[in-house]
Design a protein around this motif. Sequence first.
Motif, short mmCIF file in Angstrom:
data_model
loop_
_atom_site.label_atom_id
_atom_site.label_comp_id
_atom_site.label_asym_id
_atom_site.label_seq_id
_atom_site.Cartn_x
_atom_site.Cartn_y
_atom_site.Cartn_z
N LYS A 5 0.85 -1.20 0.00
CA LYS A 5 0.00 0.00 0.00
C LYS A 5 0.88 1.24 0.00
O LYS A 5 1.74 1.41 0.88
CB LYS A 5 -0.91 0.01 1.23
N VAL A 29 -5.73 10.17 2.14
CA VAL A 29 -5.87 10.63 3.53
C VAL A 29 -6.84 11.81 3.59
O VAL A 29 -6.58 12.86 2.97
CB VAL A 29 -4.50 11.06 4.10
N PHE A 31 -7.80 14.03 6.30
CA PHE A 31 -7.52 14.47 7.68
C PHE A 31 -6.81 15.83 7.56
O PHE A 31 -5.61 15.87 7.21
CB PHE A 31 -6.63 13.44 8.39
N PRO A 35 -0.25 16.72 5.96
CA PRO A 35 0.25 17.33 4.72
C PRO A 35 -0.23 16.55 3.48
O PRO A 35 -0.05 16.99 2.36
CB PRO A 35 1.78 17.24 4.86
N ARG A 36 -0.85 15.40 3.74
CA ARG A 36 -1.32 14.55 2.62
C ARG A 36 -2.84 14.62 2.45
O ARG A 36 -3.42 13.84 1.70
CB ARG A 36 -0.89 13.10 2.86
N VAL A 61 -9.70 9.79 10.51
CA VAL A 61 -9.21 9.79 11.89
C VAL A 61 -10.32 10.34 12.79
O VAL A 61 -10.65 11.53 12.71
CB VAL A 61 -7.95 10.69 12.04
N HIS A 83 -7.82 5.44 11.57
CA HIS A 83 -6.47 5.68 12.09
C HIS A 83 -6.48 6.48 13.38
O HIS A 83 -5.50 7.14 13.72
CB HIS A 83 -5.63 6.38 11.02
N THR A 140 4.17 9.45 10.02
CA THR A 140 5.19 10.18 10.79
C THR A 140 6.62 9.83 10.36
O THR A 140 7.56 10.52 10.72
CB THR A 140 5.08 9.84 12.30
N GLY A 141 6.78 8.73 9.64
CA GLY A 141 8.13 8.30 9.27
C GLY A 141 8.86 7.59 10.40
O GLY A 141 10.02 7.21 10.25
N ALA A 161 3.39 -1.02 8.95
CA ALA A 161 3.62 0.36 8.51
C ALA A 161 4.58 1.01 9.50
O ALA A 161 4.89 0.45 10.55
CB ALA A 161 2.30 1.13 8.49
N GLY A 162 5.02 2.20 9.16
CA GLY A 162 5.82 2.97 10.11
C GLY A 162 7.28 3.08 9.72
O GLY A 162 8.07 2.16 9.97
N GLY A 163 7.63 4.17 9.07
CA GLY A 163 9.03 4.46 8.78
C GLY A 163 9.69 3.54 7.78
O GLY A 163 10.92 3.48 7.72
N LEU A 164 8.90 2.82 6.99
CA LEU A 164 9.50 1.93 6.00
C LEU A 164 10.05 2.76 4.83
O LEU A 164 9.50 3.82 4.50
CB LEU A 164 8.48 0.91 5.49
N ASP A 182 3.09 -1.03 4.15
CA ASP A 182 2.45 0.26 3.89
C ASP A 182 3.51 1.35 4.07
O ASP A 182 4.26 1.33 5.05
CB ASP A 182 1.32 0.42 4.91
N SER A 185 5.75 8.43 4.10
CA SER A 185 6.85 9.40 4.01
C SER A 185 8.14 8.80 3.44
O SER A 185 8.96 9.55 2.91
CB SER A 185 7.10 10.06 5.37
#
Length: 212
Positions: A5, A29, A31, A35-36, A61, A83, A140-141, A161-164, A182, A185
């Motif tokens: 994703k 997104v 929300f 920024p997205r 969200v 989310h 959030t990266g 997901a998360g900082g990949l 997923d 950033s």
Amino acid sequence: MKNIKICGLSTEAAIDTAIDAGATHIGLVHFPKSPRHVSLERAAELRRYAADRIKTVLLLVNADAHLTGLAITKVKPDIIQFHGSETPAWLRAIRDKTRLGVWKAVGLRDAGTLERSARYHDAADLLLFDAPAKALPGGTGASFDWSLLADHQHKVDWGLAGGLTPDTVGEALAATNASLVDVSSGVESAPGVKDMDKIRAFCQAVREFDRH
Ligand SMILES: O=C(O)c1ccccc1NCC(=O)[C@H](O)[C@H](O)COP(=O)(O)O
């Protein structure tokens, strides 16, 4: 084959790139603090553009019932990803009413958070394990301790997901064996600006993992 994703898309060019690169899902997104963020009108345009070439996931969200209903009616996504702190009862109600796929993001802080995520097992079609919320609940990266997931007996489909990034996703898959990854950033040149080369590199890294 792993599902991929690419989240936080806002242009037709990024959708075409994700599809050509072999992604299976795109995320839109809605929300305003993100920024997205895309308006519901723009999300509907992008969803129509993607059509049945890829699965479209709409992210909300803590949206109230009115906004959630409006978003679903306007955008007509394949899947809705919650989310925020939405409850299992809320997710069940949406699933029963709409027949959409329902995903729940869970910010994974520690083993206790993972245990408590069991309350969503009969409410969500997929749990998306992400880094804990910071200023934003997602995108959030930041990453988290993947070893939390390594030996867990999952009772429902789940994703990571998360900082990949293109450089870390192979290692993340080796550590967790997630069936979906997923990214947001990690495939951007600036917050909210997708980088086409990074989208291609991310998908290529996942497909390379699939081959080995
Ligand atoms: O992407 C956002 O800006 C966002 C904002 C608010 C809620 C969720 C959001 N994104 C959700 C996603 O599914 C992201 O892809 C996920 O959190 C991973 O993000 P990243 O660490 O930037 O790859």
